[in-house]
Design a protein around this motif. Structure first.
Motif, short mmCIF file in Angstrom:
data_model
loop_
_atom_site.label_atom_id
_atom_site.label_comp_id
_atom_site.label_asym_id
_atom_site.label_seq_id
_atom_site.Cartn_x
_atom_site.Cartn_y
_atom_site.Cartn_z
N THR A 15 0.85 -1.18 0.00
CA THR A 15 0.00 0.00 0.00
C THR A 15 0.89 1.24 0.00
O THR A 15 1.99 1.20 0.53
N LEU A 61 2.79 5.61 -5.53
CA LEU A 61 3.88 5.47 -6.48
C LEU A 61 4.64 6.79 -6.53
O LEU A 61 4.02 7.85 -6.46
N ARG A 73 -1.99 7.63 -8.27
CA ARG A 73 -0.85 6.75 -8.06
C ARG A 73 -0.93 6.03 -6.71
O ARG A 73 0.06 5.52 -6.22
N ILE A 107 -1.66 3.03 -4.42
CA ILE A 107 -1.74 1.58 -4.51
C ILE A 107 -2.40 1.07 -3.24
O ILE A 107 -1.99 1.46 -2.14
#
Lengths: 425, 203
Positions: A93, A96, A239, A241
């Motif tokens: 988690t 990016l 971005r 995650i």
């Protein structure tokens, strides 16, 4: 007669032909783009190893230089490294990295008992926040926020794996990734403004995504963030995650990637259909079924003609279109000029029409579906989130419009010359 | 608090919209659509770079910019509204998945045209219904344009493709050569012969 300046003329004609074609509406293009970008991307191919470009003696020199540099780096790093354990890239988690952004994460996957934290900042983190790291803290880069410039954005993300007790689900609505800044609400964490003298824009967004509870805090350098600032935040949010890719996820992604590429979450067709005669009258019937959970009935909308020949139909189970009809330019999906409302019971209206009608069927599926030819129909099966049906005369006069939202409601609007059929209820 | 609010024990959260305490909406598309979407202000290579990184917002902006022209090309090529939409959707799916492999952002448009050309060819090969006579609903009203449309349809495919890529999508001869995986000289000769053939058909 031969035309003059033939080349120029051909080009002009092609351009005129192009201009005569109406492109899809902006919302349709957006839906197509979202359908496409919701697909997982294949992993990049492994790159082939290249031949070592240096001669042996230069290689030896390079190795020596690297050993010295690493030694110096480790020594200096030990002196200045933060005591925290922030990791610069995403694990299960986090955010990016991207140029212009500093991203940190706590380095461990979230569990039902332990939160994972991640921070993204469009300005360099204050040394004190960098030194403290984010493990074990609230994740708030306090010193950075106190000095956040007007155009700065800081996003703090907290992740908790959804456990066996799902009572928190109601506080974390299911949302699809990427999350949207526009869904955020204004908030003040524990009623405390971070910077009362020069207030920040503080917003919160909660979501359940990939089986994680996600809590996001946005801090803007100004209480009224500009559109540019919001989009900067959105770009970073794109971005985000959430959750590691497990083996089963990977298998599912592979299955989806290998699925027929013509499958789409949106099926939207407009048809020009010939009408049939029933009892000496040329008419169409428009039917609407509301979702009634107690009777296990699902929302549906249907246009028929003649001896119950279906022209277009959409329900919570899929879509069916007659192959006897031709493709046509889309007609508006609107109830304008029609009367009606929410259907409480199954209902049908009969409308007297001319030789042709335009029928538009639009369905948003929960997963990509594909139209297949089945016994005189084009059919797509799958769970439909919402469906719409519009019927107009060939000249464009509205006859009917309906919309259902799965498990919620069905609405139907018809023109004044349509008559309720009492035999269906 | 309204029904849509996310509730908290301490009740500190309020729904943020245009009507709440004068605070503007966080929806960047709500009321200032034209000016507020920064991806639209970015040049195409930057949008491509962001889309390559996974930004669906940037990809959406690319589709808004380039989608209409692509659709028109597909509609002329396939002569069917539904097939053109399907082919456009397939093109976008392939583009999204293939974007990371695109090396030069400035070549995005010819690259996208190439995908569309291949998807159109696939659709034309795979469709089971008659492409011409049954799908006149999207035809232009202008008789001259109808003639052009029919004449284009009557051209051999490699001639038609060159004409559409050059004049409808605005690609250069070098870009058309790249899309069709052929030489520039071949594109030039095909282009000239295609124009001549179209002109003959339009006499």
């Amino acid at each position: 007669m031969k035309r003059e300046t033939p080349n120029r003329h051909v080009e002009d004609l092609v351009v005129r032909l192009e201009r005569a074609i109406s492109p899809p509406a902006e919302q349709d293009l957006r839906a197509m783009a979202r359908t496409a970008s919701s697909r997982p991307r294949p992993l990049p191919r492994a790159t082939r190893a290249r031949r070592w470009p240096l001669e042996p003696r230069w290689t030896g020199f390079l190795v020596l230089a690297l050993v010295v540099a690493i030694g110096l780096g480790v020594g200096l790093g030990a002196l200045i490294a933060p005591s925290g354990t922030a990791a610069p890239g995403p694990l299960g988690t986090g955010f990016l990295p991207d140029s212009g952004w500093t991203v940190l994460q706590s380095g461990a996957d979230a569990t039902p008992e332990r939160q994972a934290l991640a921070v993204a900042s469009s300005v360099p983190l204050h040394p004190e926040d960098s030194a403290r790291g984010i493990r074990g803290s609230s994740g708030l880069p306090y010193e950075t926020l106190l000095r956040l410039p007007q155009r700065g954005v800081v996003i703090v993300a907290l992740f908790t794996l959804r456990g066996p007790y799902t009572w928190q689900d109601e506080y974390y609505p299911r949302r699809e990734l990427p999350l949207r800044v526009r869904d955020a609400t204004r908030s003040q964490f524990y009623s405390v403004p971070v910077r009362p003298d020069r207030p920040l824009g503080q917003y919160q967004l909660r979501a359940t995504a990939n089986d994680h509870y996600v809590e996001l805090y946005f801090y803007f350098g100004t209480p009224t963030p500009s559109p540019a600032l919001l989009t900067t935040a959105q770009e970073q949010l794109d971005r985000l995650i959430v959750g590691s890719l497990t083996a089963s996820d990977a298998r599912a992604a592979r299955r989806q990637a290998g699925a027929d590429p013509s499958a789409s979450k949106l099926i939207d067709r407009t048809l020009l259909c010939k009408t049939g005669v029933s009892g000496g009258i040329r008419e169409i019937e428009v039917q609407a079924d509301p979702p009634i959970r107690a009777l296990d009935r699902r929302g549906a909308l249907k246009a028929l003609t003649g001896a119950y020949d279906t022209l277009g139909w959409t329900s919570e189970y899929g879509v069916q279109l007659s192959t006897q009809c031709k493709s046509a330019q889309p007609i508006p999906l609107t109830s304008s000029g029609l009367t009606g409302g929410t259907s409480r019971y199954a209902e049908q209206f009969d409308c007297t029409v001319g030789r042709n009608v335009l029928v538009r069927v639009r369905a948003v599926f929960r997963a990509p579906a594909m139209l297949k030819r089945v016994r005189g129909f084009l059919e797509a099966e799958g769970a439909v989130r919402e469906g719409e049906l519009a019927v107009r005369t060939q000249s464009g006069k509205p006859l009917a419009y309906g919309k259902f939202v799965a498990s919620k409601s069905t609405r139907l609007y018809v023109a004044g010359n349509c008559v309720r059929d009492p035999n269906r209820w | 608090m309204s029904q849509n609010d996310v509730s908290r024990d301490d009740g500190t959260f309020a729904r943020l919209d245009a009507t709440t305490e004068g605070v503007p909406s966080l929806d960047p598309f709500a009321d200032r659509r034209a000016s507020e979407s920064p991806p639209a202000e970015l040049d195409e290579p930057e949008l491509v770079r962001r889309a390559q990184l996974g930004s669906s917002a940037s990809f959406e902006q690319l589709v808004l910019n380039r989608g209409p022209a692509l659709y028109r090309y597909l509609a002329v090529r396939l002569r069917d509204e539904g097939d053109a939409r399907d082919a456009l959707q397939e093109t976008l799916l392939a583009a999204w998945q293939g974007l990371p492999s695109l090396r030069t952002g400035s070549k995005f448009w010819p690259w996208l045209c190439g995908i569309a050309a291949h998807k159109a060819a696939d659709a034309a090969r795979g469709r089971s219904h008659a492409p011409l006579d049954e799908v006149d609903a999207s035809a232009p009203d202008d008789d001259e344009l109808l003639e052009v449309r029919d004449a284009l349809a009557a051209l051999p495919q490699h001639f038609r493709e060159v004409l559409l890529l050059r004049h409808l999508l605005g690609l250069s001869e070098a870009e058309v050569a790249e899309v069709l995986d052929t030489r520039v000289g071949t594109v030039k000769s095909r282009s000239a012969r295609a124009r001549k053939a179209l002109e003959d058909l339009l006499r």
